[in-house]
Design a protein around this motif. Structure first.
Motif, PDB file in Angstrom:
ATOM      1  N   LEU A   1      37.837  43.124 -15.210  1.00 36.96           N
ATOM      2  CA  LEU A   1      38.029  41.763 -15.738  1.00 36.96           C
ATOM      3  C   LEU A   1      37.926  41.773 -17.271  1.00 36.96           C
ATOM      4  O   LEU A   1      38.749  41.162 -17.972  1.00 36.96           O
ATOM      5  N   SER A   2      36.932  42.478 -17.799  1.00 39.53           N
ATOM      6  CA  SER A   2      36.706  42.510 -19.246  1.00 39.53           C
ATOM      7  C   SER A   2      37.869  43.209 -19.951  1.00 39.53           C
ATOM      8  O   SER A   2      38.348  42.756 -20.994  1.00 39.53           O
ATOM      9  N   ARG A   3      38.323  44.300 -19.371  1.00 38.89           N
ATOM     10  CA  ARG A   3      39.477  45.004 -19.960  1.00 38.89           C
ATOM     11  C   ARG A   3      40.734  44.117 -19.858  1.00 38.89           C
ATOM     12  O   ARG A   3      41.572  44.114 -20.756  1.00 38.89           O
ATOM     13  N   GLY A   4      40.812  43.338 -18.769  1.00 42.20           N
ATOM     14  CA  GLY A   4      41.947  42.420 -18.585  1.00 42.20           C
ATOM     15  C   GLY A   4      41.979  41.347 -19.665  1.00 42.20           C
ATOM     16  O   GLY A   4      43.047  40.958 -20.148  1.00 42.20           O
ATOM     17  N   TRP A   5      40.812  40.867 -20.055  1.00 34.50           N
ATOM     18  CA  TRP A   5      40.724  39.845 -21.123  1.00 34.50           C
ATOM     19  C   TRP A   5      41.337  40.418 -22.414  1.00 34.50           C
ATOM     20  O   TRP A   5      42.103  39.761 -23.103  1.00 34.50           O
ATOM     21  N   VAL A   6      41.002  41.674 -22.693  1.00 35.46           N
ATOM     22  CA  VAL A   6      41.505  42.310 -23.922  1.00 35.46           C
ATOM     23  C   VAL A   6      43.022  42.536 -23.841  1.00 35.46           C
ATOM     24  O   VAL A   6      43.750  42.283 -24.804  1.00 35.46           O
ATOM     25  N   LYS A   7      43.495  42.971 -22.670  1.00 32.01           N
ATOM     26  CA  LYS A   7      44.945  43.236 -22.503  1.00 32.01           C
ATOM     27  C   LYS A   7      45.759  42.002 -22.847  1.00 32.01           C
ATOM     28  O   LYS A   7      46.808  42.078 -23.484  1.00 32.01           O
ATOM     29  N   GLN A   8      45.261  40.833 -22.425  1.00 35.24           N
ATOM     30  CA  GLN A   8      46.016  39.594 -22.665  1.00 35.24           C
ATOM     31  C   GLN A   8      45.995  39.194 -24.132  1.00 35.24           C
ATOM     32  O   GLN A   8      46.824  38.394 -24.562  1.00 35.24           O
ATOM     33  N   LEU A   9      45.029  39.713 -24.884  1.00 33.09           N
ATOM     34  CA  LEU A   9      44.844  39.213 -26.252  1.00 33.09           C
ATOM     35  C   LEU A   9      45.029  40.276 -27.328  1.00 33.09           C
ATOM     36  O   LEU A   9      44.813  39.999 -28.517  1.00 33.09           O
ATOM     37  N   ALA A  10      45.431  41.482 -26.912  1.00 33.07           N
ATOM     38  CA  ALA A  10      45.460  42.594 -27.869  1.00 33.07           C
ATOM     39  C   ALA A  10      46.250  42.257 -29.139  1.00 33.07           C
ATOM     40  O   ALA A  10      45.894  42.689 -30.236  1.00 33.07           O
ATOM     41  N   ASP A  11      47.301  41.447 -28.995  1.00 32.92           N
ATOM     42  CA  ASP A  11      48.132  41.117 -30.166  1.00 32.92           C
ATOM     43  C   ASP A  11      47.407  40.242 -31.178  1.00 32.92           C
ATOM     44  O   ASP A  11      47.713  40.288 -32.363  1.00 32.92           O
ATOM     45  N   VAL A  12      46.503  39.417 -30.714  1.00 32.41           N
ATOM     46  CA  VAL A  12      45.888  38.465 -31.649  1.00 32.41           C
ATOM     47  C   VAL A  12      44.539  38.953 -32.181  1.00 32.41           C
ATOM     48  O   VAL A  12      44.032  38.425 -33.165  1.00 32.41           O
ATOM     49  N   LEU A  13      43.950  39.958 -31.529  1.00 28.08           N
ATOM     50  CA  LEU A  13      42.654  40.455 -31.996  1.00 28.08           C
ATOM     51  C   LEU A  13      42.848  41.526 -33.057  1.00 28.08           C
ATOM     52  O   LEU A  13      43.925  42.080 -33.197  1.00 28.08           O
ATOM     53  N   GLY A  14      41.784  41.848 -33.773  1.00 25.23           N
ATOM     54  CA  GLY A  14      41.857  42.931 -34.762  1.00 25.23           C
ATOM     55  C   GLY A  14      40.800  42.714 -35.826  1.00 25.23           C
ATOM     56  O   GLY A  14      40.368  41.578 -36.043  1.00 25.23           O
ATOM     57  N   PRO A  15      40.390  43.784 -36.509  1.00 25.64           N
ATOM     58  CA  PRO A  15      39.292  43.674 -37.473  1.00 25.64           C
ATOM     59  C   PRO A  15      39.549  42.639 -38.566  1.00 25.64           C
ATOM     60  O   PRO A  15      38.607  42.054 -39.085  1.00 25.64           O
ATOM     61  N   HIS A  16      40.815  42.424 -38.899  1.00 29.76           N
ATOM     62  CA  HIS A  16      41.110  41.460 -39.958  1.00 29.76           C
ATOM     63  C   HIS A  16      41.745  40.190 -39.400  1.00 29.76           C
ATOM     64  O   HIS A  16      42.224  39.350 -40.155  1.00 29.76           O
ATOM     65  N   LYS A  17      41.757  40.077 -38.063  1.00 28.38           N
ATOM     66  CA  LYS A  17      42.369  38.889 -37.450  1.00 28.38           C
ATOM     67  C   LYS A  17      41.341  38.088 -36.650  1.00 28.38           C
ATOM     68  O   LYS A  17      41.092  36.924 -36.936  1.00 28.38           O
ATOM     69  N   ASP A  18      40.764  38.710 -35.661  1.00 29.82           N
ATOM     70  CA  ASP A  18      39.872  37.986 -34.754  1.00 29.82           C
ATOM     71  C   ASP A  18      38.882  38.993 -34.162  1.00 29.82           C
ATOM     72  O   ASP A  18      39.294  39.995 -33.567  1.00 29.82           O
ATOM     73  N   VAL A  19      37.598  38.712 -34.342  1.00 35.53           N
ATOM     74  CA  VAL A  19      36.540  39.674 -34.000  1.00 35.53           C
ATOM     75  C   VAL A  19      35.542  39.059 -33.003  1.00 35.53           C
ATOM     76  O   VAL A  19      34.599  38.381 -33.402  1.00 35.53           O
ATOM     77  N   PRO A  20      35.750  39.258 -31.706  1.00 31.44           N
ATOM     78  CA  PRO A  20      34.828  38.682 -30.710  1.00 31.44           C
ATOM     79  C   PRO A  20      33.474  39.401 -30.647  1.00 31.44           C
ATOM     80  O   PRO A  20      33.306  40.501 -31.184  1.00 31.44           O
ATOM     81  N   ALA A  21      32.539  38.755 -29.942  1.00 31.52           N
ATOM     82  CA  ALA A  21      31.159  39.251 -29.817  1.00 31.52           C
ATOM     83  C   ALA A  21      30.635  38.824 -28.445  1.00 31.52           C
ATOM     84  O   ALA A  21      31.298  38.075 -27.740  1.00 31.52           O
ATOM     85  N   PRO A  22      29.436  39.251 -28.082  1.00 33.72           N
ATOM     86  CA  PRO A  22      28.874  38.780 -26.808  1.00 33.72           C
ATOM     87  C   PRO A  22      28.383  37.338 -26.895  1.00 33.72           C
ATOM     88  O   PRO A  22      28.095  36.832 -27.979  1.00 33.72           O
ATOM     89  N   ASP A  23      28.301  36.687 -25.767  1.00 31.51           N
ATOM     90  CA  ASP A  23      27.674  35.359 -25.662  1.00 31.51           C
ATOM     91  C   ASP A  23      27.008  35.327 -24.287  1.00 31.51           C
ATOM     92  O   ASP A  23      26.662  36.399 -23.752  1.00 31.51           O
ATOM     93  N   VAL A  24      26.886  34.165 -23.692  1.00 30.82           N
ATOM     94  CA  VAL A  24      26.192  34.059 -22.411  1.00 30.82           C
ATOM     95  C   VAL A  24      26.843  35.006 -21.381  1.00 30.82           C
ATOM     96  O   VAL A  24      28.068  34.985 -21.195  1.00 30.82           O
ATOM     97  N   ASN A  25      26.022  35.836 -20.763  1.00 34.56           N
ATOM     98  CA  ASN A  25      26.436  36.762 -19.698  1.00 34.56           C
ATOM     99  C   ASN A  25      27.388  37.873 -20.131  1.00 34.56           C
ATOM    100  O   ASN A  25      27.974  38.544 -19.287  1.00 34.56           O
ATOM    101  N   THR A  26      27.576  38.080 -21.416  1.00 34.00           N
ATOM    102  CA  THR A  26      28.340  39.257 -21.853  1.00 34.00           C
ATOM    103  C   THR A  26      27.365  40.164 -22.607  1.00 34.00           C
ATOM    104  O   THR A  26      26.555  39.684 -23.388  1.00 34.00           O
TER     105      THR A  26
END
Ligand code: NAD
Length: 407
Positions: free
Chosen positions: A121-146
């Motif tokens: 599931l976690s890898r699936g979240w990244v697959k859907q968003l790989a285009d928009v994430l990136g060190p200079h674009k969007d940097v996620p972190a943990p929150d509740v239950n991650t």
């Protein structure tokens, strides 16, 4: 339950009545830059495919790449994610870090998944968003239950898809996989620095009696820092129970008791109380460190603490805030009080980009002055505007964001 996004917008509206930021600027902040909703197909252990709903809200990036955690919860929905993304925008700006605000999530009860399902599931979240994430674009972190482990899976998936080896796209990773020293304790510690900077200004004694709701990562770390610095932690609680001892709890023994019995109840020498009673105790400082909307118009009048330090996100509703302000109880707001966590996440991002590893001592040395500086500025702005500290923090943040966005 109040809509969390409406709560956040109510705060924004209140600030715009105190300081004129211009209608256009406020309108731009009333909506995220983009909100992304998507399906994540996951192969379950029984061979069936199950579809989960995922989100990423990229709220505002005037100050830098979007930054914010990913929440896994059965009740996670778009309004919650949007509200949290907006608050991250404010939080990063208050803390003075060059990051914008974002938040993500999946509607899921992770306790019902096997480890393998959770990883897919976690890898699936990244697959859907790989285009928009990136060190200079969007940097996620943990929150509740991650967890750090989930962040490591995500960082690995992102590297597989994009070839980016900086590891700077996800923070909150385990230390041996590019995480920062000091991240675990950062939120509680940062909260203490904020409190310590403001203590005299809000007329609290040198030795405070402190009650803490929530004894998880944030609450337990905060309890230790306060006790180590000469304050008395007189009450703590978890989801099942609360305990109180007027002359202070021995925290190491409390932890041992929780480990042995699975809870706080019947801790020797302390009185069992309810979570509601904990919130209404007579004390110098009340620290909500569990979850949102625990102080509302229904109980704000009963609060007897002399001040509140919000380490949880959104523990007080706007109506509760108003009542506490009328009662003269200062509230040190979440957007500053718990910003130590995102500040150390920013340090992690910086270390990854520079290929460095800082010691815990270095991390703490950098964190302290940032928390102190933000606290002083917020206090000054709130005083000048004759308003409460939360709105002072919002004004500070909006000035910084507007300075970059113009308009
Ligand atoms: P956690 O899951 O480690 O701890 C939460 C604690 O709250 C647990 O002790 C749990 O038993 C308790 N709790 C749950 N339901 C409760 C209830 N009904 N009454 C009383 N206690 C209850 O979570 P955490 O990471 O410590 O986060 C706590 C809060 O701090 C959340 O609002 C989170 O968004 C916020 N926060 C966390 C961080 C961080 O670095 N972890 C950073 C910023 C903000």
């Amino acid at each position: 339950m109040p809509n969390p996004y409406q709560n956040a917008m109510t705060q924004l509206e209140k600030v715009s009545k105190i300081k004129n930021f211009g209608d256009e600027f406020i309108q731009r902040l009333q909506q995220p830059n983009r909100d992304i909703r998507f399906s994540i197909p996951v192969k379950m252990d029984n061979g069936a495919i199950k579809i989960f709903e995922g989100y990423r809200v990229e709220y505002n990036n005037a100050l830098g790449p979007y930054k914010g955690g990913i929440r896994y919860h059965p009740e996670t929905e778009i309004n919650e994610v949007k509200a949290l993304a907006f608050l991250m925008t404010i939080k990063c700006a208050v803390a003075g870090i060059p990051m914008g605000g974002g938040k993500g999530g999946i509607t899921v009860d992770p306790k019902k998944l096997s480890k393998g399902e959770l990883e897919r599931l976690s890898r699936g979240w990244v697959k859907q968003l790989a285009d928009v994430l990136g060190p200079h674009k969007d940097v996620p972190a943990p929150d509740v239950n991650t967890t750090p482990e989930i962040m490591a899976w995500m960082a690995d998936e992102f590297e597989k898809i994009t070839g980016d080896k900086t590891r700077a796209t996800f923070t909150g990773k385990p230390v041996d996989k590019g995480g920062s020293e000091g991240r675990g304790a950062a939120t509680g510690l940062g909260g203490f620095y904020v409190f310590d900077t403001l203590r005299e200004k809000i007329n609290l004694p040198k030795k405070c009696k402190v009650a803490i709701q929530g004894f998880g990562n944030v609450g337990a770390n905060a309890a230790h820092v306060f006790a180590e610095n000469g304050h008395q932690v007189i009450a703590v609680s978890d989801s099942k129970s609360a305990i109180w001892n007027e002359v202070g709890l021995d925290l190491n023994k409390v932890e041992e008791h929780k480990k042995n019995t699975g809870g706080l109840k019947d801790f020797p020498g302390a009185k069992n109380i309810t979570n509601a009673e904990l919130l209404e105790l007579s004390c110098d400082l009340l620290i909500p460190a569990a979850f949102e909307n625990v102080i509302t118009d229904a109980n704000a009048n009963k609060i007897k603490a002399r001040a509140i330090l919000e380490l949880a996100n959104g523990p007080i509703t706007p109506e509760g805030d108003e009542i506490l302000f009328q009662k003269g109880i200062p509230v040190i707001p979440d957007v500053l009080a718990n910003s130590g966590g995102v500040t150390v996440s920013y340090f992690e991002w910086e270390q990854n980009l520079k290929n460095e590893h800082w010691s815990e001592e270095e991390v703490v040395k950098k964190l302290k002055p940032m928390m102190e500086d933000a606290s002083q500025k917020m206090f000054q702005i709130a005083g000048e505007a004759k308003t409460y500290l939360r709105l002072g923090a919002f004004i500070l943040a909006l000035e910084r964001i507007k300075g970059k966005m113009g308009g």
